[in-house]
Write an enzyme that holds these catalytic residues in place. Sequence first.
Site, PDB file in Angstrom:
ATOM      1  N   GLU A   1      10.785  -9.532  -4.328  1.00  0.00           N
ATOM      2  CA  GLU A   1      11.327  -8.310  -3.717  1.00  0.00           C
ATOM      3  C   GLU A   1      12.808  -8.485  -3.382  1.00  0.00           C
ATOM      4  O   GLU A   1      13.598  -7.558  -3.541  1.00  0.00           O
ATOM      5  CB  GLU A   1      10.532  -7.964  -2.455  1.00  0.00           C
ATOM      6  CG  GLU A   1       9.121  -7.481  -2.770  1.00  0.00           C
ATOM      7  CD  GLU A   1       8.259  -7.262  -1.546  1.00  0.00           C
ATOM      8  OE1 GLU A   1       7.301  -6.490  -1.653  1.00  0.00           O
ATOM      9  OE2 GLU A   1       8.526  -7.854  -0.496  1.00  0.00           O
TER      10      GLU A   1
ATOM     11  N   LYS B   1       6.225   1.663  11.212  1.00  0.00           N
ATOM     12  CA  LYS B   1       7.138   0.568  10.854  1.00  0.00           C
ATOM     13  C   LYS B   1       8.478   0.642  11.595  1.00  0.00           C
ATOM     14  O   LYS B   1       9.274  -0.299  11.550  1.00  0.00           O
ATOM     15  CB  LYS B   1       7.391   0.569   9.341  1.00  0.00           C
ATOM     16  CG  LYS B   1       6.127   0.548   8.480  1.00  0.00           C
ATOM     17  CD  LYS B   1       5.365  -0.734   8.643  1.00  0.00           C
ATOM     18  CE  LYS B   1       4.072  -0.795   7.848  1.00  0.00           C
ATOM     19  NZ  LYS B   1       4.213  -0.991   6.429  1.00  0.00           N
TER      20      LYS B   1
ATOM     21  N   SER C   1       0.812  -1.218   0.000  1.00  0.00           N
ATOM     22  CA  SER C   1       0.000   0.000   0.000  1.00  0.00           C
ATOM     23  C   SER C   1       0.849   1.272   0.000  1.00  0.00           C
ATOM     24  O   SER C   1       0.352   2.336  -0.373  1.00  0.00           O
ATOM     25  CB  SER C   1      -0.947  -0.015   1.206  1.00  0.00           C
ATOM     26  OG  SER C   1      -0.229  -0.184   2.403  1.00  0.00           O
TER      27      SER C   1
HETATM   28  C1  5RP Z   1       5.046  -7.029   0.443  1.00  0.00           C
HETATM   29  C2  5RP Z   1       5.899  -6.203   1.329  1.00  0.00           C
HETATM   30  C3  5RP Z   1       5.440  -4.824   1.627  1.00  0.00           C
HETATM   31  O1  5RP Z   1       6.386  -3.933   1.155  1.00  0.00           O
HETATM   32  C4  5RP Z   1       5.248  -4.684   3.102  1.00  0.00           C
HETATM   33  O2  5RP Z   1       4.322  -5.669   3.527  1.00  0.00           O
HETATM   34  C5  5RP Z   1       4.724  -3.290   3.465  1.00  0.00           C
HETATM   35  O3  5RP Z   1       3.436  -3.132   2.968  1.00  0.00           O
HETATM   36  P1  5RP Z   1       2.613  -1.794   3.177  1.00  0.00           P
HETATM   37  O4  5RP Z   1       3.341  -0.701   2.466  1.00  0.00           O
HETATM   38  O5  5RP Z   1       1.273  -2.129   2.551  1.00  0.00           O
HETATM   39  O6  5RP Z   1       2.482  -1.540   4.651  1.00  0.00           O
HETATM   40  O7  5RP Z   1       6.942  -6.590   1.784  1.00  0.00           O
HETATM   41  O8  5RP Z   1       5.525  -8.339   0.337  1.00  0.00           O
END
Ligand code: 5RP
Length: 228
Positions: free
Chosen positions: A103, A121, A28
């Site tokens: 990724e 985060k 997101s």
């Molecule tokens: C997907 C990921 C995303 O980058 C991670 O979960 C963060 O997601 P968001 O920006 O929706 O919080 O690693 O595999």
Amino acid sequence: MVDMKKLAGEKAAEYVKDGMILGLGTGSTAYHMVNAVGELVRKGYHLQAIPTSNATEKQARELGIPLLTIDEVDHIDLDIDGVDEIDPEFNAIKGGGGALYREKVVATLAKEVIWIMDESKLVDHIGAFHLPIEVAKYGSKQAFEKMDAYGWKPVMRERDGKLFVTDNGNYIIDLHLGAGFDIQDVKEKVSGIVGVLEHGLFLNFCKRIIVGKSNGEVMIKENPNPAK
Ligand code: 5RP
């Protein structure tokens, strides 16, 4: 209300230069960055990009961002992606969206990596968020039992009442390790389990983090000593 993810995603696009090959993250927060990259293409930037998931690929196609496959590149100039947790030493957990394998391939190829996020985060010690592990379907029961025996509290990831299947056709096992777990120990042990394709530990990968804050500011923190 401040959209912290949008703030971070749009700020990150300012690091994109004409002519670059980009890695486009998933999630997101990355969603806003991909929109901003689409805007750069619309303005006339010559960019090419590798998406890290089918969802990001679809978004990028709709925005007219020229795409490459992973087989067509020998390097990536800049990879921009989200994280689930990150500590002050730039150790991150990723894979909340299940895209961790692609990724990691893309981040490993990239000359420079930027992680984008909202302030939630940032943690002192990673591990309160579950650590995703991508495993082959065949033998996943045995891999799960090994992780259970290590005391990692594994859970098979599900979506809509069914086992979650990644873009690569595999399962995800989420480990509930708790904040402050022994990162190196888990990394070594998990990599030694048959059937594990990749884990969601991204240790000191990034050159900088870009954090959207609830007060509307954007915090940028440079990593003085990235591993790449
Ligand atoms: C997907 C990921 C995303 O980058 C991670 O979960 C963060 O997601 P968001 O920006 O929706 O919080 O690693 O595999």
